[in-house]
Design an enzyme around this catalytic site. Structure first.
Site, PDB file in Angstrom:
ATOM      1  N   ASN A   1       7.490   4.100   4.443  1.00  0.00           N
ATOM      2  CA  ASN A   1       7.292   3.719   3.039  1.00  0.00           C
ATOM      3  C   ASN A   1       7.594   4.951   2.194  1.00  0.00           C
ATOM      4  OD1 ASN A   1       6.423   2.958   0.537  1.00  0.00           O
ATOM      5  ND2 ASN A   1       4.249   2.773   1.084  1.00  0.00           N
ATOM      6  N   TRP A   2       8.761   4.951   1.578  1.00  0.00           N
ATOM      7  CA  TRP A   2       9.185   6.133   0.816  1.00  0.00           C
ATOM      8  C   TRP A   2       8.440   6.262  -0.521  1.00  0.00           C
ATOM      9  CZ3 TRP A   2      15.290   6.477   1.146  1.00  0.00           C
ATOM     10  CH2 TRP A   2      15.665   6.462   2.500  1.00  0.00           C
ATOM     11  N   LYS A   3       7.734   5.225  -0.895  1.00  0.00           N
ATOM     12  CA  LYS A   3       7.042   5.205  -2.200  1.00  0.00           C
ATOM     13  C   LYS A   3       8.052   5.530  -3.311  1.00  0.00           C
ATOM     14  CE  LYS A   3       2.790   6.038   0.219  1.00  0.00           C
ATOM     15  NZ  LYS A   3       1.431   6.536   0.245  1.00  0.00           N
TER      16      LYS A   3
ATOM     17  N   HIS B   1       0.221  -3.087  -0.806  1.00  0.00           N
ATOM     18  CA  HIS B   1      -0.099  -1.683  -0.505  1.00  0.00           C
ATOM     19  C   HIS B   1      -1.291  -1.256  -1.376  1.00  0.00           C
ATOM     20  CE1 HIS B   1       0.145   2.674  -0.293  1.00  0.00           C
ATOM     21  NE2 HIS B   1       0.755   2.484   0.859  1.00  0.00           N
TER      22      HIS B   1
ATOM     23  N   GLU C   1      -1.770   1.256  -3.079  1.00  0.00           N
ATOM     24  CA  GLU C   1      -1.381   1.782  -4.402  1.00  0.00           C
ATOM     25  C   GLU C   1      -1.070   0.630  -5.362  1.00  0.00           C
ATOM     26  OE1 GLU C   1       1.533   4.458  -2.794  1.00  0.00           O
ATOM     27  OE2 GLU C   1      -0.125   5.556  -1.881  1.00  0.00           O
TER      28      GLU C   1
ATOM     29  N   GLU D   1      -4.431   0.516   6.625  1.00  0.00           N
ATOM     30  CA  GLU D   1      -4.310   1.835   6.002  1.00  0.00           C
ATOM     31  C   GLU D   1      -5.607   2.178   5.272  1.00  0.00           C
ATOM     32  OE1 GLU D   1       0.134   2.848   5.312  1.00  0.00           O
ATOM     33  OE2 GLU D   1      -0.597   1.813   3.531  1.00  0.00           O
TER      34      GLU D   1
ATOM     35  N   GLY E   1      -2.146  10.063   2.384  1.00  0.00           N
ATOM     36  CA  GLY E   1      -1.723  11.252   1.651  1.00  0.00           C
ATOM     37  C   GLY E   1      -2.726  12.383   1.672  1.00  0.00           C
TER      38      GLY E   1
ATOM     39  N   SER F   1      -1.511   9.362   6.745  1.00  0.00           N
ATOM     40  CA  SER F   1      -1.287  10.721   7.251  1.00  0.00           C
ATOM     41  C   SER F   1      -0.753  10.756   8.681  1.00  0.00           C
ATOM     42  CB  SER F   1      -2.570  11.568   7.125  1.00  0.00           C
ATOM     43  OG  SER F   1      -2.913  11.710   5.755  1.00  0.00           O
TER      44      SER F   1
ATOM     45  N   GLY G   1       4.096   7.328   5.287  1.00  0.00           N
ATOM     46  CA  GLY G   1       4.466   7.690   3.926  1.00  0.00           C
ATOM     47  C   GLY G   1       5.233   9.001   3.904  1.00  0.00           C
ATOM     48  N   GLY G   2       4.536  10.086   3.572  1.00  0.00           N
ATOM     49  CA  GLY G   2       5.159  11.394   3.377  1.00  0.00           C
ATOM     50  C   GLY G   2       6.132  11.825   4.477  1.00  0.00           C
TER      51      GLY G   2
HETATM   52  P1  13P Z   1       1.007   8.959   4.053  1.00  0.00           P
HETATM   53  O1  13P Z   1       1.672   8.812   5.413  1.00  0.00           O
HETATM   54  O2  13P Z   1       1.751   9.854   3.130  1.00  0.00           O
HETATM   55  O3  13P Z   1      -0.442   9.280   4.207  1.00  0.00           O
HETATM   56  O4  13P Z   1       1.074   7.503   3.380  1.00  0.00           O
HETATM   57  C1  13P Z   1       0.639   6.399   4.075  1.00  0.00           C
HETATM   58  C2  13P Z   1       1.018   5.180   3.334  1.00  0.00           C
HETATM   59  O5  13P Z   1       0.483   4.870   2.296  1.00  0.00           O
HETATM   60  C3  13P Z   1       2.121   4.369   3.883  1.00  0.00           C
HETATM   61  O6  13P Z   1       2.193   3.145   3.237  1.00  0.00           O
END
Ligand code: 13P
Length: 263
Positions: free
Chosen positions: A12-14, A104, A106, A176, A182, A222, A243-244
């Site tokens: 997930n590149w956000k 998600h 967010e 999640e 994050g 994470s 994510g990251g």
């Molecule tokens: P991180 O891997 O950056 O913690 O993000 C997780 C996430 O929200 C994937 O959807």
């Protein structure tokens, strides 16, 4: 006995990497990702760039044909078309993608998405043969108050309501915990596995044995190239939503380790 499920490592590149950056990044990593998925028929990767970069990434995926590297959107609306400024319809997503992340945390916390809205989107995804990756998870306060199971039960039963057993079997769920996203503080794999086990139990009650055996349930929060081994080795965890670490070259190592250590 549980059937064998393909491991899924979704990125997930956000809100990172516009069309130019996205296409050069995918050009760089795709040959290596493709090698890993070619050598291991039981692993799949799903890249989920921002909507505006989907077409650019699709062009790269079409130019370097590799199996089991798929494209997903990060969100969509449920209506077919019309006066919904800024939104993207399921049919538009389907022109480019086979997957879509829905609900998600967010989207839920920053943009106010409810389980009811997420459920409408899930049903719309199936109308367009899109596989939904549906996110659930408790926040830190709920976690500390021991409310994780109640929160998960509400989210799973409401976000994933009204499916047929066949549709239910195709869903991907991502557990999640919000406190792990994050933060650099991933959940303990054993604890995440227990929650995922509980989600599968709920799913069994909702949709029966076949759907509960087939549904993919990922961990997210994470995840990196090192700790993926702990999650993927857990028999209840079918992969990760990353994510990251999905927008760095480390994603190659992460996928390689997922292939190497999966249960
Ligand atoms: P991180 O891997 O950056 O913690 O993000 C997780 C996430 O929200 C994937 O959807």
């Amino acid at each position: 006995m549980a059937m064998e499920r393909t491991a899924i490592i979704a990125g997930n590149w956000k809100m990172n990497l516009g069309p130019k950056e996205a296409s050069s990044f995918v050009l760089e990593i795709l040959p290596s990702l493709g090698q890993i998925t070619a050598n291991d028929p039981h692993i799949m990767s799903v890249l989920c760039p921002p909507a505006i970069s989907l077409a650019a990434v699709k062009d790269v995926l079409d130019s370097i044909p590799v199996r089991h590297v798929e494209l997903g959107a990060q969100n969509m609306y449920f209506a077919e078309k019309g006066a919904f400024t800024g939104e993207i319809a399921p049919g538009m997503v389907k022109e480019l993608c086979n997957f879509v992340i829905l609900g998600h945390s967010e989207r839920r916390t920053i943009f106010g998405e409810t389980d009811e809205l997420v459920n409408k989107k899930v049903l719309a995804a199936f109308k367009h043969a899109l596989v939904p990756i549906v996110c659930v998870g408790e926040n830190s306060e709920q976690y500390e108050n021991g409310e994780t199971q109640n929160i998960i039960k509400d989210q799973v039963s409401q976000s994933l309501a009204n499916l047929t057993a066949e549709q239910a079997a195709q869903v991907v769920i991502a557990y999640e915990p919000i406190w792990a996203i994050g933060s650099g503080q991933a959940s303990d794999a054993h604890a995440a596995g227990n929650v995922i086990h509980y989600i599968r139990h709920l799913y069994h009650e909702m949709y029966g044995q076949k759907a509960a055996d087939a549904v993919h349930i990922l961990y997210g929060g994470s995840v990196n190239a090192e700790n993926i081994a702990d999650f993927i080795a857990h028999p209840d965890i079918d992969g990760a939503l990353v994510g990251g670490a999905s927008i760095k070259h480390d994603f190659i190592e992460l996928l390689r380790n997922a292939s190497k250590f999966k249960a």
